[in-house]
Design a protein around this motif. Structure first.
Motif, PDB file in Angstrom:
ATOM      1  N   ALA A   1      -3.540  -6.161  -0.679  1.00 53.56           N
ATOM      2  CA  ALA A   1      -4.895  -5.859  -0.591  1.00 53.56           C
ATOM      3  C   ALA A   1      -5.851  -6.588  -1.488  1.00 53.56           C
ATOM      4  O   ALA A   1      -5.563  -6.178  -2.794  1.00 53.56           O
ATOM      5  CB  ALA A   1      -5.272  -4.581  -0.353  1.00 53.56           C
TER       6      ALA A   1
ATOM      7  N   GLY B   1       0.761  -1.259  -0.080  1.00 55.84           N
ATOM      8  CA  GLY B   1       0.298  -0.221  -0.134  1.00 55.84           C
ATOM      9  C   GLY B   1       0.799   1.302  -0.076  1.00 55.84           C
ATOM     10  O   GLY B   1       1.986   1.335   0.290  1.00 55.84           O
ATOM     11  N   LYS B   2       0.267   2.307  -0.612  1.00 55.84           N
ATOM     12  CA  LYS B   2       0.724   3.609  -0.169  1.00 55.84           C
ATOM     13  C   LYS B   2       2.031   4.017  -1.263  1.00 55.84           C
ATOM     14  O   LYS B   2       2.793   5.093  -0.844  1.00 55.84           O
ATOM     15  CB  LYS B   2       1.126   3.902   1.110  1.00 55.84           C
TER      16      LYS B   2
ATOM     17  N   GLY C   1       0.479   1.770  10.720  1.00 50.30           N
ATOM     18  CA  GLY C   1       0.975   3.185  10.257  1.00 50.30           C
ATOM     19  C   GLY C   1       1.381   4.126  11.274  1.00 50.30           C
ATOM     20  O   GLY C   1       1.331   5.310  11.052  1.00 50.30           O
TER      21      GLY C   1
ATOM     22  N   ASN D   1       5.464  -2.013   5.766  1.00 54.53           N
ATOM     23  CA  ASN D   1       4.613  -1.206   4.591  1.00 54.53           C
ATOM     24  C   ASN D   1       4.956  -0.075   4.579  1.00 54.53           C
ATOM     25  O   ASN D   1       5.935   0.650   3.838  1.00 54.53           O
ATOM     26  CB  ASN D   1       3.403  -1.807   4.607  1.00 54.53           C
ATOM     27  N   THR D   2       4.177   0.997   5.352  1.00 50.06           N
ATOM     28  CA  THR D   2       4.337   2.340   5.134  1.00 50.06           C
ATOM     29  C   THR D   2       5.674   2.984   5.280  1.00 50.06           C
ATOM     30  O   THR D   2       6.295   3.763   4.627  1.00 50.06           O
ATOM     31  CB  THR D   2       3.400   2.971   6.243  1.00 50.06           C
TER      32      THR D   2
END
Lengths: 261, 261, 261, 261
Positions: free
Chosen positions: B45, B22-23, B163, B211-212
């Motif tokens: 996702a 993500g992101k 996050g 992730n983030t």
């Protein structure tokens, strides 16, 4: 952010991991670990270096630290006051060692915590005599500032007591030291795990000094490599920039319309 | 300690760093970061994967994750309850995705914290249907044990909210989870800095998912490398063995006779 | 353990809560809060006391602190070095104030952290001149020991920077200071909540000094009462003895035979 | 802020300190400590209460807890699943005890951590049957929300494992629970010192439950008083409002013109 070099007293140092040489089980193991660490600055207790040519069975410690590969940083560990520390540093130079000195004055045998007053006094003398002085200190922002004003080449605040492996219990104070520093800040003492080393670099410390955690590890070579990676990881993260911790979660995937296909 | 492989559901995984997708600002940046991370398990996702062939501009996300290089781990992010999560997982398999699923059920839009009851319910269904289930959970040792008893392939307790970059605020609970685990423990969420990742591995977690912290970094490729090094450093330290923190300092150099030459 | 009295320089002090007088919105509010606190030792910045008979609108601060009820502890806040601090202390005595002095030397305007070297220097002078000296210091165990050796009446390590309300971020260092102390240890600065004050006393500190947290509270009188209770609670717990934290849970009820009646 | 009453299931409770009754060395000591605590809600393990009229030497525990003075809160400690817990609660009512129940389900004998799934299941049954349910849970915000939605009278997240005295290691999660709560939040388990209790109240928890720290103290009566004061102090501070911690110091005295008289 561009990768900024780590410069001490005008000399660019290739590694942000400084090593201590106490407590290794043999000179060979020490040499192999130093090698694996990628470190350049290596500190040796002057009392242990063979200044006299006899005595200590491990007194040939310097033979295991090739001068063409490492920058030898004699330290005054064991000095109880400024006078002893200054005397040790002068003896070292007289014996042909470099005029760099890691200034350690700890009158306290239990926690080996540094004496702020004697350290400042010795630093003043040694700087005037042309030494490159790297003082080991409590995480005291005012003392750190005074030392850099006197002309020390770095300041080396402790993360926690020597050999305690507690990591950085003085985080708030070290943050202030880094904010105010005009010389490199090296976190010394208490770094017991790679994560501690990474944390110090992420905070903006210029380097860390690690000794016991590597020297007494079951596999000092592999542990040295682990610290090398952690230091590089922490520095990279600092240079790239880390987000501040936030109270809120932040979805990693958009949470809008869902399964409505 | 011999280096123990990281095995999930019978498959040996070459990296202990799992990645989220993500992101990222572009598919190309994501691909480059995944590459640099050395990671093998990559979670996507399901809502974002192009199951339908239209809609999401970034819907071709799977094109950036070569199936011969990565083990795709579809996740059910966005599911509000067990039913939605199960439905999503089945859709994924029907669409040709692997039957591995990262089970994420978070009814709470603010902190994205996982629902323990719905997660257990969905895990029971999915395990019975032959899915390899990796559930994202709060750092709840009892829930972790129940999930492994149900047959999940791992447990994935959170370090702190998704996050939030707060690191491992649930350390005590994760230590208990690790102590009781018969399946790999992957610390998921809240890992905001390389030092956090190293800490998780040093504690004995089998892997981390990040992730983030990589996706939104100024330089995702370099940050991915930093996390790769931190994970390897932390794991090495765990395998070698770290000393416990002690209250006492421990001299790195013998403090006996001094300057008496 | 029998309740041990709190004695400073031979005088038994009835309360382990010392108060500062800065930042109150009025003299009346201050007086009411001091009253509610049950405190006996009250510190006043010498610069604010009306030594000259004019100037400061709040210069009549001493009128709000009845001498028959409180032990006035003039402080040298604002002094940049030993010379200024000594000069201030002498002026105070000349003006009829007690010869007790809280020694504060902080050249740093941002964090107001104390200068270890100047503090030791001033302490030596003032002790020789017969002052009862209570020095404010960083949480530096070596400095604390030097000061008590010089003859100070207490040591007052900071919990965290003045007015920061961060609580005791220097816990490990203060524990060492307490272990080594032959004079009372008073935790000063950073105490922002009753729980911080209780924690200091539970650790074995002899007292705390609180200022901002009470002075700027919406209801200073009630906040003073809260700190009073917290200090008494923490001290009682210390005297009774607290169990160490353990990793294991310990059932509060026997878990044997169950429901087998 | 006006002092807000503490109301559980429509009943105003006069004290924010709840007490447990396990581990006291005698019924007399327990009664004296309860008395000194000022507490109103007192929890008793149903297995220990004399439901049968025989067996346990301490089975007359209820004789030491006068019904006109305390609100007896039977607990299901020792129950391994929802069925056992529900059965225990019903037995208690059948035996004439109140229909308030502290729901504790911990299949794990080592850390006594609560089972989220069984707890929710039992809560649903008991609420429907008209019980006033106070569930003991891990610090899980989603579970807490589900329980209050089901109709429990409070939620009781743990600070750390029962009897561990570690204090509030789950602070971040409890903050979220408090933020989302529509019923009172009681921090249960791990509260080992008065400062921990004060901290819970300062965070906005409505109450704490303390057992071991008082029961096994050298002087349970005095320790009960200490907790009483700490709880009152923490609550007062919360109601008045505490400043957030800041990075900056803030001078307690104006630092302007100095000694220029």
């Amino acid at each position: 952010m561009q990768s900024k070099p780590f410069i001490v007293a005008g000399r660019e140092i290739r590694s942000r991991l400084m090593l201590g040489t106490g407590k290794f089980s043999s000179g060979e193991k020490m040499r192999a670990a130093l090698d694996a660490s990628g470190g350049e600055i290596v500190t040796v207790a002057l009392r242990r270096a063979d200044l006299s040519g006899k005595k200590d069975p491990f007194a040939n410690i310097l033979e295991f630290i090739p001068a063409d590969k490492y920058l030898l940083l004699p330290n005054t560990s064991g000095a109880m006051n400024a006078e002893e520390a200054v005397r040790l540093a002068r003896l070292a130079v007289a014996a042909g060692l470099p005029n760099w000195v890691k200034l350690e004055i700890h009158p306290d045998p239990r926690y080996l915590l540094p004496d702020p007053v004697e350290t400042l006094k010795a630093a003043e003398v040694l700087v005037k005599e042309g030494f490159v002085v790297l003082p080991y200190i409590n995480a005291d922002p005012v003392l750190a500032k005074r030392l850099q004003d006197v002309g020390t080449a770095t300041v080396m605040p402790l993360g926690s007591p020597i050999g305690s492996h507690q990591g950085i219990t003085t985080r708030k104070q070290i943050e202030i030291i880094i904010e105010q520093a005009s010389v490199p800040v090296v976190v010394d003492a208490g770094i017991g795990a790679p994560s501690h080393a990474a944390e110090a670099l992420e905070m903006g410390a210029d380097a860390v000094l690690v000794n016991t955690a590597i020297a007494v590890a079951g596999d000092p070579v592999r542990m040295a490599q682990a610290f090398k990676m952690a230091v590089e990881a922490g520095r990279a993260a600092y240079e790239i920039g880390l987000a501040d911790a936030s109270e809120r979660a932040s979805a990693t995937s958009p949470l809008g319309a869902f399964l409505n296909s």
